[in-house]
Enzyme design. Structure first.
Site, short mmCIF file in Angstrom:
data_model
loop_
_atom_site.label_atom_id
_atom_site.label_comp_id
_atom_site.label_asym_id
_atom_site.label_seq_id
_atom_site.Cartn_x
_atom_site.Cartn_y
_atom_site.Cartn_z
N LYS A 1 5.11 21.28 25.41
CA LYS A 1 5.68 19.95 25.18
C LYS A 1 6.66 19.97 24.01
CE LYS A 1 1.55 17.84 27.11
NZ LYS A 1 0.18 17.36 26.87
N GLN B 1 -3.42 14.96 22.35
CA GLN B 1 -3.80 15.96 23.35
C GLN B 1 -5.31 15.89 23.61
OE1 GLN B 1 -1.69 18.10 25.09
NE2 GLN B 1 -3.54 18.52 26.27
N ASP C 1 1.71 8.77 27.39
CA ASP C 1 0.77 9.36 28.35
C ASP C 1 0.28 8.33 29.36
OD1 ASP C 1 0.15 12.02 28.67
OD2 ASP C 1 -1.32 12.09 27.07
#
Length: 283
Positions: free
Chosen positions: A51, A95, A118
């Site tokens: 990422k 994460q 997200d």
């Protein structure tokens, strides 16, 4: 059988985003992504590096906070609240998974919904389920792009999803419904799973079990999307679908690796850019 090459599509889309970010920077706006990684999970470290690399390549402002496994829930929430108020940051990603002593739901609820790239905040999931999506979980969003690439019109098609997680299965169902597919969600309690799966024109597999789906699950000409990332006994990356056995039956199938994974990261970049444009009211 045609491969749905997520890697190639991701490269194309990211090239377009690079040009878009260059133009935004000329207007004084640099989209910014902050990623928080807690602990030393090897897979998470790989995902975060990927990422970070993608954001840097596109020309975005990118910052990664690598926090020790012992980080307290309170300290993590404090860091998120700081980023909520940081004008350089338009997208925040924590994460997953988090260490067991941290309440995952509480952490995700702390992220400003406008920066939740997200798409896991309850407000964003609610907007998706109401048919008014803004931030969408990145894996289902990437899958929709891959299905679009296949040229299949989803209207009236039977779509079967194996897996009911909040990350893939449930949001995937709503995106397919919004594209006018007829959707069935399967899970560990589904009776005669191969029979149900074999009715699918589009089969999305996100169960987390290597080579779980065999030819018995797939009808001739189906589009098969394999979300799984597993390691086999030889430590080789493999999906949830037994590729060599299933592929000859399909019209389109995603490989592992190189299918869904690169599209997930690409959608994260897309949503960060869109969040920056919404915040600054830039078209």
């Amino acid at each position: 059988m045609h491969l749905l090459n997520g890697k190639e599509l991701a490269q194309k889309l990211q090239q377009e985003m690079t040009q878009e970010v260059t133009e935004l920077k000329e207007k004084g706006l640099q989209p910014g992504l902050a990623v928080i990684l807690v602990g030393e999970d090897p897979a998470s470290q790989v995902y975060v590096r990927n990422k970070e690399r993608a954001a840097n390549n596109i020309g975005m402002y990118s910052v990664v906070y690598r926090l020790p496994e012992t980080t307290s829930e309170a300290d993590l929430i404090t860091k998120i609240e700081e980023l909520n108020h940081d004008d350089k940051v338009h997208g925040i990603l924590v994460q997953l998974p988090l260490p067991k002593h941290i309440n995952e739901d509480l952490v995700l609820d702390t992220i400003d919904p406008a920066k939740d790239v997200d798409g896991f905040h309850p407000m964003n999931l609610g907007n998706l389920f109401a048919g008014k999506p803004t931030m969408i979980p990145c894996t289902p969003a990437g899958i929709m792009e891959l299905i679009k690439l296949s040229g299949i019109d989803l209207a009236g098609k039977n779509a079967v999803i194996i897996g009911r997680s909040n990350i893939v299965g449930k949001p995937m169902a709503h995106l397919l419904l919004q594209a006018n597919a007829t959707v069935t969600i399967c899970h560990s309690k589904t009776k005669d799973l191969p029979k149900v799966a074999k009715q699918a024109d589009v089969l999305v597999v996100a169960i987390g079990r290597a080579n779980f789906v065999t030819a018995d699950f797939v009808k001739e000409g189906a589009v098969v999307i394999d979300v799984g990332i597993n390691r086999d006994e030889n430590n080789k990356l493999t999906g949830d679908v037994k590729f060599d056995e299933v592929a000859p039956l399909t019209s389109f199938i995603t490989p592992v690796p190189g299918g869904v994974g690169p599209m997930t990261i690409t959608m994260l970049m897309r949503q960060t850019i869109d969040a920056a444009k919404r915040k600054e009211n830039v078209r």
